[in-house]
Design a protein around this motif. Structure first.
Motif, PDB file in Angstrom:
ATOM      1  N   LYS A 408       0.833  -1.203   0.000  1.00 12.45           N
ATOM      2  CA  LYS A 408       0.000   0.000   0.000  1.00 12.45           C
ATOM      3  C   LYS A 408       0.869   1.255   0.000  1.00 12.45           C
ATOM      4  O   LYS A 408       1.833   1.361   0.779  1.00 12.45           O
ATOM      5  CB  LYS A 408      -0.915   0.007   1.231  1.00 12.45           C
ATOM      6  CG  LYS A 408      -1.834   1.217   1.328  1.00 12.45           C
ATOM      7  CD  LYS A 408      -2.686   1.145   2.582  1.00 12.45           C
ATOM      8  CE  LYS A 408      -3.569   2.372   2.721  1.00 12.45           C
ATOM      9  NZ  LYS A 408      -4.382   2.318   3.979  1.00 12.45           N
ATOM     10  N   VAL A 409       0.541   2.219  -0.847  1.00 13.53           N
ATOM     11  CA  VAL A 409       1.254   3.494  -0.867  1.00 13.53           C
ATOM     12  C   VAL A 409       0.804   4.304   0.347  1.00 13.53           C
ATOM     13  O   VAL A 409      -0.367   4.699   0.449  1.00 13.53           O
ATOM     14  CB  VAL A 409       0.990   4.272  -2.161  1.00 13.53           C
ATOM     15  CG1 VAL A 409       1.690   5.630  -2.115  1.00 13.53           C
ATOM     16  CG2 VAL A 409       1.454   3.479  -3.374  1.00 13.53           C
ATOM     17  N   VAL A 410       1.719   4.569   1.276  1.00 16.98           N
ATOM     18  CA  VAL A 410       1.371   5.319   2.486  1.00 16.98           C
ATOM     19  C   VAL A 410       1.942   6.733   2.467  1.00 16.98           C
ATOM     20  O   VAL A 410       1.522   7.587   3.255  1.00 16.98           O
ATOM     21  CB  VAL A 410       1.840   4.562   3.747  1.00 16.98           C
ATOM     22  CG1 VAL A 410       1.082   3.247   3.894  1.00 16.98           C
ATOM     23  CG2 VAL A 410       3.344   4.321   3.731  1.00 16.98           C
ATOM     24  N   LEU A 411       2.912   6.983   1.599  1.00 20.88           N
ATOM     25  CA  LEU A 411       3.463   8.327   1.389  1.00 20.88           C
ATOM     26  C   LEU A 411       3.753   8.447  -0.098  1.00 20.88           C
ATOM     27  O   LEU A 411       4.416   7.580  -0.674  1.00 20.88           O
ATOM     28  CB  LEU A 411       4.750   8.515   2.197  1.00 20.88           C
ATOM     29  CG  LEU A 411       5.390   9.913   2.152  1.00 20.88           C
ATOM     30  CD1 LEU A 411       4.641  10.867   3.088  1.00 20.88           C
ATOM     31  CD2 LEU A 411       6.871   9.849   2.555  1.00 20.88           C
ATOM     32  N   LYS A 412       3.249   9.506  -0.724  1.00 24.43           N
ATOM     33  CA  LYS A 412       3.462   9.688  -2.158  1.00 24.43           C
ATOM     34  C   LYS A 412       3.830  11.135  -2.433  1.00 24.43           C
ATOM     35  O   LYS A 412       3.146  12.056  -1.976  1.00 24.43           O
ATOM     36  CB  LYS A 412       2.204   9.319  -2.947  1.00 24.43           C
ATOM     37  CG  LYS A 412       2.405   9.372  -4.459  1.00 24.43           C
ATOM     38  CD  LYS A 412       1.162   8.906  -5.203  1.00 24.43           C
ATOM     39  CE  LYS A 412       1.399   8.911  -6.715  1.00 24.43           C
ATOM     40  NZ  LYS A 412       0.194   8.473  -7.457  1.00 24.43           N
ATOM     41  N   ASN A 413       4.901  11.326  -3.160  1.00 21.85           N
ATOM     42  CA  ASN A 413       5.390  12.672  -3.470  1.00 21.85           C
ATOM     43  C   ASN A 413       5.550  13.498  -2.187  1.00 21.85           C
ATOM     44  O   ASN A 413       5.166  14.655  -2.113  1.00 21.85           O
ATOM     45  CB  ASN A 413       4.448  13.384  -4.442  1.00 21.85           C
ATOM     46  CG  ASN A 413       4.338  12.649  -5.756  1.00 21.85           C
ATOM     47  OD1 ASN A 413       5.288  12.022  -6.222  1.00 21.85           O
ATOM     48  ND2 ASN A 413       3.157  12.693  -6.358  1.00 21.85           N
ATOM     49  N   ARG A 414       6.082  12.813  -1.158  1.00 22.58           N
ATOM     50  CA  ARG A 414       6.369  13.422   0.151  1.00 22.58           C
ATOM     51  C   ARG A 414       5.111  13.825   0.923  1.00 22.58           C
ATOM     52  O   ARG A 414       5.190  14.584   1.898  1.00 22.58           O
ATOM     53  CB  ARG A 414       7.313  14.627   0.006  1.00 22.58           C
ATOM     54  CG  ARG A 414       8.689  14.261  -0.538  1.00 22.58           C
ATOM     55  CD  ARG A 414       9.612  15.479  -0.607  1.00 22.58           C
ATOM     56  NE  ARG A 414      10.986  15.095  -0.925  1.00 22.58           N
ATOM     57  CZ  ARG A 414      11.446  14.945  -2.156  1.00 22.58           C
ATOM     58  NH1 ARG A 414      10.639  15.147  -3.187  1.00 22.58           N
ATOM     59  NH2 ARG A 414      12.701  14.591  -2.366  1.00 22.58           N
ATOM     60  N   GLN A 415       3.949  13.361   0.509  1.00 23.28           N
ATOM     61  CA  GLN A 415       2.694  13.693   1.171  1.00 23.28           C
ATOM     62  C   GLN A 415       1.990  12.420   1.633  1.00 23.28           C
ATOM     63  O   GLN A 415       1.981  11.413   0.933  1.00 23.28           O
ATOM     64  CB  GLN A 415       1.773  14.462   0.217  1.00 23.28           C
ATOM     65  CG  GLN A 415       2.332  15.791  -0.268  1.00 23.28           C
ATOM     66  CD  GLN A 415       2.539  16.792   0.851  1.00 23.28           C
ATOM     67  OE1 GLN A 415       1.684  16.943   1.728  1.00 23.28           O
ATOM     68  NE2 GLN A 415       3.672  17.490   0.826  1.00 23.28           N
ATOM     69  N   PHE A 416       1.389  12.492   2.825  1.00 21.91           N
ATOM     70  CA  PHE A 416       0.589  11.376   3.294  1.00 21.91           C
ATOM     71  C   PHE A 416      -0.740  11.338   2.554  1.00 21.91           C
ATOM     72  O   PHE A 416      -1.171  12.340   1.975  1.00 21.91           O
ATOM     73  CB  PHE A 416       0.364  11.466   4.806  1.00 21.91           C
ATOM     74  CG  PHE A 416       1.593  11.147   5.610  1.00 21.91           C
ATOM     75  CD1 PHE A 416       1.945   9.832   5.862  1.00 21.91           C
ATOM     76  CD2 PHE A 416       2.408  12.160   6.093  1.00 21.91           C
ATOM     77  CE1 PHE A 416       3.086   9.519   6.585  1.00 21.91           C
ATOM     78  CE2 PHE A 416       3.550  11.871   6.820  1.00 21.91           C
ATOM     79  CZ  PHE A 416       3.891  10.543   7.064  1.00 21.91           C
ATOM     80  N   THR A 417      -1.366  10.207   2.603  1.00 27.05           N
ATOM     81  CA  THR A 417      -2.628  10.025   1.872  1.00 27.05           C
ATOM     82  C   THR A 417      -3.830  10.531   2.669  1.00 27.05           C
ATOM     83  O   THR A 417      -4.965  10.387   2.224  1.00 27.05           O
ATOM     84  CB  THR A 417      -2.828   8.537   1.537  1.00 27.05           C
ATOM     85  OG1 THR A 417      -2.798   7.767   2.754  1.00 27.05           O
ATOM     86  CG2 THR A 417      -1.712   8.046   0.613  1.00 27.05           C
ATOM     87  N   PHE A 418      -3.590  11.120   3.844  1.00 27.92           N
ATOM     88  CA  PHE A 418      -4.661  11.675   4.672  1.00 27.92           C
ATOM     89  C   PHE A 418      -4.114  12.913   5.372  1.00 27.92           C
ATOM     90  O   PHE A 418      -2.904  13.151   5.397  1.00 27.92           O
ATOM     91  CB  PHE A 418      -5.179  10.653   5.691  1.00 27.92           C
ATOM     92  CG  PHE A 418      -4.093  10.054   6.536  1.00 27.92           C
ATOM     93  CD1 PHE A 418      -3.737  10.624   7.754  1.00 27.92           C
ATOM     94  CD2 PHE A 418      -3.414   8.910   6.113  1.00 27.92           C
ATOM     95  CE1 PHE A 418      -2.735  10.075   8.524  1.00 27.92           C
ATOM     96  CE2 PHE A 418      -2.403   8.356   6.886  1.00 27.92           C
ATOM     97  CZ  PHE A 418      -2.058   8.938   8.093  1.00 27.92           C
ATOM     98  N   ASP A 419      -5.007  13.718   5.941  1.00 26.88           N
ATOM     99  CA  ASP A 419      -4.621  14.973   6.581  1.00 26.88           C
ATOM    100  C   ASP A 419      -3.999  14.692   7.953  1.00 26.88           C
ATOM    101  O   ASP A 419      -4.658  14.151   8.850  1.00 26.88           O
ATOM    102  CB  ASP A 419      -5.861  15.858   6.742  1.00 26.88           C
ATOM    103  CG  ASP A 419      -5.530  17.234   7.312  1.00 26.88           C
ATOM    104  OD1 ASP A 419      -4.330  17.576   7.407  1.00 26.88           O
ATOM    105  OD2 ASP A 419      -6.480  17.965   7.679  1.00 26.88           O
TER     106      ASP A 419
END
Length: 440
Positions: A408-419
């Motif tokens: 599962k991608v949990v960090l993408k482009n240095r951003q988390f998938t949730f706030d």
């Protein structure tokens, strides 16, 4: 299905660099790694890495998530001239002040920061004497909500409540092991969190407690996670009270086996090291923590068969820990070079394999899809012979771009998938309450 196209794969053990490779992930596992593999499959998500560097999962092999809200602490801490007074004046006051909410937010922010640094798994060692029962479930919740893989345990000790406290700690470890077993059965082997049987340190674990820990190990099939010989006092106490070296005492109770994790070991004897090696147990080195507490330096690193790196609660940035560990070793005239520390960085994956019963630490078919992707523009050739040198002198957690855990991608482009902002807002409030409780 998730496909990573055109990756530069960098592996630790054995060191390897491969360019122009596609990685195909289905569920939690890697199912193919080869040039052009992306053309064979239809995937829901395809990420063109354009030559970005992909490493297998990075493991922090000893940590304390309960200390996550201690950063910049403003409680009234007395001068602490030695290690025992540091424990008494700071850490044992802090862990007694932890409640469920404080632990939850400490676990969350520590998990988030581990992921942000490219760490895909953390082996945690927990203490909260006023909140023992249910504490490991709270940490499990933090791991799962963020997507971080973890192993945790409760540190058995008698330092606050004698054998009553010992029994409560053992019970928490055993009950949590039962929960982890259930998760493994019910989740089709996708579970993220495992457990060990925790112990604080031999100096606060009497013989009756060691007997209970052995029973817990036999009942659960796990191994111990314990500090040992972090400071000279632990060794002196063992000699004075029990007439034994630290590891010999643990081994006499049947606690040293292939699932045992010993943290620090700064002052272990040659005989103790031989016991660990013969038992295929692990020693985890925590260079920054040892320096911070001024406990001394482990001069016997080359003698260990199984040796990994941890942080002992100083964050989860394993690339920074690699650098400190290596440079401190060279500072005292040590003989090892970065390639040895690359192996130490890899070794945490072997610990995961012993507990999860799956393959970790390689970008290969049949391995868990725990991967870190770096935006690292190397100014010099990156080769299998110099991977350790790139980490020691260049590659850093600031280069982490994307993290994949359990497929599962949990960090993408240095951003988390949730706030994550509300988490940090609430963590700051919990931290202030923790500091206030320490002074009351």
């Amino acid at each position: 299905m998730l496909i990573l196209k055109n990756a530069m794969i960098v592996e630790f053990s054995p060191p390897a660099v491969r360019n122009g490779i596609d990685i195909v992930i289905e569920g939690t596992n890697i199912i193919e790694v080869s040039p052009g593999a992306a053309e064979k499959y239809k995937a829901e998500t395809i990420i063109d890495l354009k030559g970005s560097l992909v490493m297998p999962g990075i493991v922090c092999s000893h940590n304390h998530f309960y200390s996550g809200l201690a950063r910049g602490i403003m409680a009234n801490i007395k001068p602490s001239p030695d290690f025992i007074s540091i424990l008494q004046n700071l850490w044992w006051r802090l862990d007694r002040a932890i409640d469920e909410e404080i632990l939850y937010y400490s676990g969350l922010v520590c998990s988030l920061e581990a992921i942000r640094c490219g760490t895909t798994a953390v082996i945690d060692h927990h203490a909260s004497p006023a909140y023992i029962k249910g504490s490991l479930r709270v940490l499990k919740q933090a791991f799962e909500e963020t997507g971080l893989r973890g192993i945790t345990c409760y540190e058995t000790t008698n330092r606050n409540g004698g054998m009553t406290e010992v029994e409560a700690g053992i019970e928490e470890n055993v009950e949590f092991a039962v929960l982890c077993d259930k998760d493994k059965r019910d989740s089709n082997n996708t579970h993220l969190v495992e457990t060990m049987i925790g112990g604080h340190a031999p100096v606060t674990i009497p013989d009756d407690a060691l007997l209970l820990m052995k029973e817990a190990i036999d009942e659960t099939g796990r191994g111990i996670h314990i500090h040992a010989a972090e400071d000279r006092y632990d060794v002196s106490y063992s000699h004075h009270v029990y007439g034994k070296d630290v590891i010999q005492r643990l081994a006499d109770f049947g606690l040293i086996n292939e699932k045992a994790l010993i943290a620090h070991g700064v002052f272990l004897s040659d005989n103790d090291i031989e016991l660990l090696n013969k038992s295929d147990a692990y020693l985890v080195h925590n260079a920054r923590s040892n320096m911070n507490n001024n406990v001394g330096y482990n001069t016997k690193i080359p003698q260990y068969k199984n040796f990994a790196l941890g942080t002992d609660g100083i964050g989860s940035d394993m690339l920074e820990e690699f650098k400190f560990a290596y440079f401190k070793h060279k500072d005292i005239g040590g003989p090892l070079w970065p390639d040895s520390y690359l192996q130490f960085l890899f070794s945490g994956n072997n610990l995961l394999e012993r507990y999860f019963g799956a393959n970790f630490g390689k970008v290969a078919k049949g391995y868990k899809a725990d991967l870190t992707i770096f935006d690292y523009n190397s100014p010099t050739p990156l080769l299998e012979q110099n991977i350790g040198g790139h980490i020691a002198f260049g590659l850093d957690s600031r280069d982490v771009d994307t993290v994949i855990i359990n497929g599962k991608v949990v960090l993408k482009n240095r951003q988390f998938t949730f706030d994550v902002k509300p988490i940090y807002d609430n963590a700051r409030k919990a931290a202030q309450r923790l500091w206030d409780k320490m002074d009351t």
